[in-house]
Design a protein around this motif. Structure first.
Motif, mmCIF file in Angstrom:
data_model
loop_
_atom_site.group_PDB
_atom_site.id
_atom_site.type_symbol
_atom_site.label_atom_id
_atom_site.label_comp_id
_atom_site.label_asym_id
_atom_site.label_seq_id
_atom_site.Cartn_x
_atom_site.Cartn_y
_atom_site.Cartn_z
ATOM 1 N N PHE A 105 0.829 -1.211 0.000
ATOM 2 C CA PHE A 105 0.000 0.000 0.000
ATOM 3 C C PHE A 105 0.867 1.266 0.000
ATOM 4 O O PHE A 105 0.516 2.266 -0.607
ATOM 5 N N PHE A 106 1.993 1.195 0.727
ATOM 6 C CA PHE A 106 2.737 2.411 1.070
ATOM 7 C C PHE A 106 3.941 2.703 0.191
ATOM 8 O O PHE A 106 4.485 3.796 0.228
ATOM 9 N N HIS A 107 4.414 1.705 -0.571
ATOM 10 C CA HIS A 107 5.713 1.868 -1.244
ATOM 11 C C HIS A 107 5.609 1.789 -2.758
ATOM 12 O O HIS A 107 4.724 1.127 -3.294
ATOM 13 N N ASP A 108 6.565 2.439 -3.434
ATOM 14 C CA ASP A 108 6.657 2.288 -4.890
ATOM 15 C C ASP A 108 7.660 1.170 -5.198
ATOM 16 O O ASP A 108 8.173 0.531 -4.269
ATOM 17 N N GLU A 109 7.956 0.968 -6.481
ATOM 18 C CA GLU A 109 8.812 -0.174 -6.838
ATOM 19 C C GLU A 109 10.244 -0.018 -6.311
ATOM 20 O O GLU A 109 10.978 -0.989 -6.199
ATOM 21 N N ASN A 110 10.644 1.205 -5.945
ATOM 22 C CA ASN A 110 11.986 1.392 -5.377
ATOM 23 C C ASN A 110 11.988 1.338 -3.854
ATOM 24 O O ASN A 110 13.010 1.599 -3.218
ATOM 25 N N GLY A 111 10.829 1.063 -3.297
ATOM 26 C CA GLY A 111 10.762 0.963 -1.834
ATOM 27 C C GLY A 111 10.538 2.306 -1.141
ATOM 28 O O GLY A 111 10.545 2.377 0.092
ATOM 29 N N ASN A 112 10.362 3.379 -1.929
ATOM 30 C CA ASN A 112 10.101 4.682 -1.297
ATOM 31 C C ASN A 112 8.615 4.833 -1.015
ATOM 32 O O ASN A 112 7.787 4.190 -1.662
ATOM 33 N N PHE A 113 8.294 5.728 -0.062
ATOM 34 C CA PHE A 113 6.889 6.035 0.198
ATOM 35 C C PHE A 113 6.241 6.583 -1.067
ATOM 36 O O PHE A 113 6.848 7.396 -1.777
ATOM 37 N N VAL A 114 5.019 6.177 -1.335
ATOM 38 C CA VAL A 114 4.281 6.743 -2.473
ATOM 39 C C VAL A 114 3.730 8.116 -2.082
ATOM 40 O O VAL A 114 3.685 8.473 -0.899
ATOM 41 N N GLU A 115 3.317 8.872 -3.076
ATOM 42 C CA GLU A 115 2.660 10.155 -2.825
ATOM 43 C C GLU A 115 1.314 9.896 -2.162
ATOM 44 O O GLU A 115 0.707 8.839 -2.349
ATOM 45 N N LYS A 116 0.841 10.931 -1.495
ATOM 46 C CA LYS A 116 -0.459 10.844 -0.813
ATOM 47 C C LYS A 116 -1.585 10.412 -1.772
ATOM 48 O O LYS A 116 -2.404 9.545 -1.443
ATOM 49 N N GLU A 117 -1.583 10.993 -2.993
ATOM 50 C CA GLU A 117 -2.651 10.672 -3.967
ATOM 51 C C GLU A 117 -2.650 9.187 -4.302
ATOM 52 O O GLU A 117 -3.704 8.579 -4.478
ATOM 53 N N VAL A 118 -1.445 8.612 -4.408
ATOM 54 C CA VAL A 118 -1.344 7.184 -4.762
ATOM 55 C C VAL A 118 -1.892 6.328 -3.612
ATOM 56 O O VAL A 118 -2.687 5.407 -3.822
ATOM 57 N N LEU A 119 -1.510 6.683 -2.419
ATOM 58 C CA LEU A 119 -1.991 5.910 -1.258
ATOM 59 C C LEU A 119 -3.520 5.993 -1.170
ATOM 60 O O LEU A 119 -4.198 4.976 -0.980
ATOM 61 N N LEU A 120 -4.051 7.201 -1.336
ATOM 62 C CA LEU A 120 -5.505 7.353 -1.216
ATOM 63 C C LEU A 120 -6.231 6.628 -2.351
ATOM 64 O O LEU A 120 -7.310 6.074 -2.151
ATOM 65 N N ARG A 121 -5.624 6.606 -3.535
ATOM 66 C CA ARG A 121 -6.239 5.881 -4.654
ATOM 67 C C ARG A 121 -6.266 4.379 -4.354
ATOM 68 O O ARG A 121 -7.277 3.707 -4.553
ATOM 69 N N ARG A 122 -5.147 3.864 -3.827
ATOM 70 C CA ARG A 122 -5.091 2.440 -3.486
ATOM 71 C C ARG A 122 -6.106 2.115 -2.389
ATOM 72 O O ARG A 122 -6.783 1.084 -2.425
ATOM 73 N N MET A 123 -6.190 2.999 -1.410
ATOM 74 C CA MET A 123 -7.128 2.767 -0.303
ATOM 75 C C MET A 123 -8.562 2.776 -0.819
ATOM 76 O O MET A 123 -9.383 1.929 -0.442
ATOM 77 N N GLY A 152 -2.495 9.887 23.556
ATOM 78 C CA GLY A 152 -3.229 10.976 22.907
ATOM 79 C C GLY A 152 -2.523 11.396 21.635
ATOM 80 O O GLY A 152 -1.345 11.092 21.417
ATOM 81 N N GLY A 153 -3.239 12.069 20.750
ATOM 82 C CA GLY A 153 -2.677 12.427 19.433
ATOM 83 C C GLY A 153 -2.862 11.276 18.464
ATOM 84 O O GLY A 153 -3.199 10.159 18.859
ATOM 85 N N MET A 154 -2.645 11.565 17.187
ATOM 86 C CA MET A 154 -2.878 10.530 16.184
ATOM 87 C C MET A 154 -1.677 9.588 16.109
ATOM 88 O O MET A 154 -0.527 10.002 16.258
ATOM 89 N N ARG A 155 -1.945 8.325 15.848
ATOM 90 C CA ARG A 155 -0.874 7.340 15.681
ATOM 91 C C ARG A 155 -0.062 7.664 14.431
ATOM 92 O O ARG A 155 -0.626 7.882 13.354
ATOM 93 N N GLU A 156 1.259 7.677 14.582
ATOM 94 C CA GLU A 156 2.089 8.040 13.428
ATOM 95 C C GLU A 156 2.409 6.808 12.588
ATOM 96 O O GLU A 156 3.555 6.386 12.452
ATOM 97 N N SER A 157 1.377 6.249 12.028
ATOM 98 C CA SER A 157 1.507 5.064 11.181
ATOM 99 C C SER A 157 1.962 5.496 9.787
ATOM 100 O O SER A 157 2.031 6.682 9.485
ATOM 101 N N LYS A 158 2.214 4.517 8.941
ATOM 102 C CA LYS A 158 2.562 4.856 7.553
ATOM 103 C C LYS A 158 1.409 5.597 6.894
ATOM 104 O O LYS A 158 1.619 6.511 6.099
ATOM 105 N N TRP A 159 0.206 5.186 7.209
ATOM 106 C CA TRP A 159 -0.969 5.882 6.659
ATOM 107 C C TRP A 159 -0.888 7.375 6.988
ATOM 108 O O TRP A 159 -1.079 8.235 6.127
ATOM 109 N N TYR A 160 -0.621 7.638 8.261
ATOM 110 C CA TYR A 160 -0.634 9.018 8.752
ATOM 111 C C TYR A 160 0.562 9.798 8.197
ATOM 112 O O TYR A 160 0.428 10.957 7.814
ATOM 113 N N LYS A 161 1.717 9.136 8.149
ATOM 114 C CA LYS A 161 2.911 9.844 7.669
ATOM 115 C C LYS A 161 2.715 10.301 6.233
ATOM 116 O O LYS A 161 3.186 11.355 5.832
#
Ligand code: GLA
Length: 348
Positions: A105-123, A152-161
């Protein structure tokens, strides 16, 4: 009925949890698809005792959507067929979570984080595919699970990051679009014990409601212990019932109830089920159910789900370490524990 330590949950003359509480709230359990074999003892127990069900693991992101574009539906289909056939209510657990969620869900083919738009599209694709498939069959969804930190506060998960809190709001919108009749829940643990966590939950849900995000209720997991502080629990839960000032139909569900007999991080010897222990355990459950009945009378709670069918099948036998635990009302060999009778006895 005099207490019979051998009375089992499937016995013809045994009381039934879901019947006892009918008209107040549904009582349910987390099960696994292999419990749905109609000739099994488990099946007899779940049909007699419970009227709402959650899959313990099989509908989580990892098992249902292990690779992009590849879904594994067979077990969840079996669950959904069971619901259709018997008319019980089904809960879907869970669409978005930081745990048991595949990394693609979170990574591109090079293992980097995807852009927010990509993550939201996959979700969006993930949620739309699953919720539409079970539209009208799975009545409630835990849309997001455990998105808030204990302190307290939001969990700093990959989703959130990658997507901040937008992923949460978007998840609810997508689920609602895919099944406008489904009840959509934000689910979390320790809401009864951490004031800071409860405050964040109340404030964040209020923000979503004010923005028109279709969130219908909060799921209180309620993985409790013998040391749970009930005054604190009630105080925290009241922060959530207060949300009805802006959303009159806003609800609470108890989604994963159990009462561990060990403290967190406790290394003590395995506990024996002495009569003293049983009495303390029964008193805890009775206190809790008195409060749950109060919430049901206020019209804010209609679902209470145990995390497991009987003590022997509970995750707490292996977590946080291996020990024999006794967290439920139905014991090993399906025996009805004194706490079961105490709880059922609250309904006259
Ligand atoms: C959390 C999750 C559940 C389950 C339990 C442990 O509460 O929401 O799905 O994994 O932990 O069994």
């Amino acid at each position: 009925m005099p207490y019979n330590p051998k009375l089992t949950a499937d016995a013809e003359n045994a009381p039934s949890l879901c019947e006892a509480f009918a008209g107040r709230f549904r009582v349910g359990a987390a099960i696994n698809s292999w419990h749905l074999n109609e000739n099994s003892r488990e099946y007899a127990v779940i049909r007699k005792q419970f009227s709402v069900f959650t899959l313990e693991n099989e509908s989580k992101p990892e098992p249902i959507h292990p690779e992009e574009g590849r879904y594994v539906f067979d077990r969840v289909d079996r669950f959904s067929e069971f619901g259709e056939k018997t008319g019980v209510r089904l809960r879907g657990h869970t669409l978005v979570w930081h745990s048991q969620c595949p990394d693609w869900f979170f990574h591109d083919e090079n293992g980097n984080f995807v852009e927010k738009e990509v993550l939201l599209r996959r979700m969006k694709e993930h949620i739309t595919t699953i919720v539409s498939r079970y539209r009208g069959k799975i009545g409630t969804w835990d849309v997001v699970n455990e998105v808030i930190r204990d302190e307290g506060g939001m969990r700093e998960s990959k989703w959130y990051k990658i997507a901040g809190t937008d992923y949460i709001k978007e998840a609810f919108r997508c689920a609602h679009e895919a099944d406008p009749a489904a009840r959509l829940i934000i689910n979390d643990y320790n809401l009864e014990s951490s004031e800071a966590k409860a405050d964040t939950m109340a404030a964040f849900v209020r923000e979503m409601l004010e923005e028109g995000v279709p969130v219908h209720g909060i799921g209180l997991q309620m993985h409790l212990g013998l040391d749970t502080d009930f005054e604190k629990l009630k105080k925290n839960v009241r922060k959530f019932t207060a949300l009805r000032d802006i959303a009159p139909d806003f609800c609470l569900e108890v989604t994963e109830l159990d009462v561990s007999c060990y403290r967190w991080g406790d290394d003590a010897e395995d506990i024996e089920q002495t009569p003293e222990f049983e009495a303390l355990f029964a008193a805890k459950y009775a206190d809790l159910f008195r409060f749950l009945l109060e919430l049901s009378d206020e019209g804010v709670l209609d679902t209470v789900v145990f995390w497991g069918i009987h003590d022997g099948a509970s995750w707490l036998n292996g977590f946080p370490r291996r020990h024999k635990n006794y967290p439920l009302l139905i014991g090993r060999e399906f025996v009805l524990k004194p706490a079961f009778h105490e709880v059922v006895g609250l309904i006259k």
